[in-house]
Design an enzyme around this catalytic site. Structure first.
Site, PDB file in Angstrom:
ATOM      1  N   ASP A  86      44.963  12.212  16.805  1.00  0.00           N
ATOM      2  CA  ASP A  86      46.472  11.335  17.575  1.00  0.00           C
ATOM      3  C   ASP A  86      45.394   9.832  17.384  1.00  0.00           C
ATOM      4  O   ASP A  86      44.607   9.881  16.550  1.00  0.00           O
ATOM      5  CB  ASP A  86      46.506  11.276  18.567  1.00  0.00           C
ATOM      6  CG  ASP A  86      45.403  11.312  19.793  1.00  0.00           C
ATOM      7  OD1 ASP A  86      44.043  10.910  19.639  1.00  0.00           O
ATOM      8  OD2 ASP A  86      45.965  10.609  20.625  1.00  0.00           O
ATOM      9  N   LYS A  92      49.045  17.013  13.967  1.00  0.00           N
ATOM     10  CA  LYS A  92      48.951  17.256  15.545  1.00  0.00           C
ATOM     11  C   LYS A  92      49.436  17.891  16.475  1.00  0.00           C
ATOM     12  O   LYS A  92      48.848  18.728  17.534  1.00  0.00           O
ATOM     13  CB  LYS A  92      49.250  15.800  15.600  1.00  0.00           C
ATOM     14  CG  LYS A  92      48.532  15.118  16.949  1.00  0.00           C
ATOM     15  CD  LYS A  92      48.795  13.754  17.008  1.00  0.00           C
ATOM     16  CE  LYS A  92      50.400  13.648  17.899  1.00  0.00           C
ATOM     17  NZ  LYS A  92      50.935  13.000  18.529  1.00  0.00           N
TER      18      LYS A  92
END
Ligand code: SF4
Length: 251
Positions: free
Chosen positions: A164, A139
């Protein structure tokens, strides 16, 4: 949505929320891109290094709070060496307002140490190298690539889509994934979008999650992609992100 209702290619029937995800995905993305101007990262930064630090700090906090902190932090700590030149307690104090400050200070110092030892103090701009930094997962690496090096992202075979809490929630509400694991969600999204759109897709979905598709109270009546959303509450649909409450509303 677009002024002209999109159609199913083979049948010519109008696309709707029950159409296949591969047909809906490009139209949802186009509408979000038009709404949010292609997307942008709301963490203030002027280099890949600053974006990396800001992204680490943003866990369990808000971009607004992190921008307040980094306004002075980036002046005091312009390089990886600067973060290692002070006691860890001093860095903890400087980032205390971000929450989880002890863990974040340790992570930042670990990242800085690795940058100095392995990359001559520069942030490497490839997924394979970014994830070798301690505590940096896909991420964070995808955020850094999308925000600081979109050209590198395009050529990087390992780069993908930053997943996310907002992307997780909206991917479920759109019916793009059934998974909870961010890596599996990312894989599902990568199948739906062109590589050129990986960075912008994540950015505009995050903005839509923050501004319209709230975790607990999605504003479906004000949603640009409502006609193509299988979780529309005003259409009487079930919220496909049933775990939204557990995911929470912070970044
Ligand atoms: S219609 Fe509702 S659930 Fe679907 S994306 Fe829009 S705000 Fe979210």
């Amino acid at each position: 949505m677009d002024p002209e209702t999109p159609e199913t290619p083979r049948t010519g029937r109008p696309l709707d929320r029950d159409s296949g995800k591969t047909l809906r995905a490009p139209h949802i993305l186009a509408a979000l891109m038009a709404t949010y101007g292609g997307g942008h990262i709301e963490l203030d930064h002027s280099s890949p290094f600053e974006l990396l630090i800001a992204t680490v700090l943003s866990a369990q906090s808000t971009d607004k709070k992190i921008n307040e902190i980094t306004a002075t932090l980036f002046v005091k700590y312009p390089t990886p060496e600067a973060y290692l030149a002070v006691d860890e307690e001093e860095l903890q104090d400087d980032i205390r307002a971000s929450g989880f400050f002890r863990q974040k200070a340790k992570s930042i110092r670990g990242i800085c140490q690795a940058l100095i030892e392995d990359f001559d103090g520069e942030v490497p701009l490839s997924m394979a190298e970014l994830v070798t930094l301690p505590g940096v997962a896909r991420k964070t690496a995808n955020v850094v690539l999308a925000g600081s090096a979109p050209e590198a992202l395009l050529e990087d075979p390992d780069a993908g889509i930053a997943v996310d809490t907002h992307v997780t929630r909206l991917a479920k509400r759109f019916g793009f994934t059934r998974h909870d694991d961010p890596v599996k969600i990312e894989r599902d999204l990568m199948r739906l979008f062109d590589k050129a759109d990986y960075g912008p897709a994540s950015l505009v979905i995050i903005l839509h999650g923050r501004r319209v598709c709230d975790a607990l109270r999605p504003r479906c009546g004000a949603c640009i992609v409502e006609p193509l959303c299988p979780s529309s509450l005003i259409a009487g649909r079930r919220d496909k992100a049933r775990q939204a409450k557990a995911l929470g509303a912070i970044d």
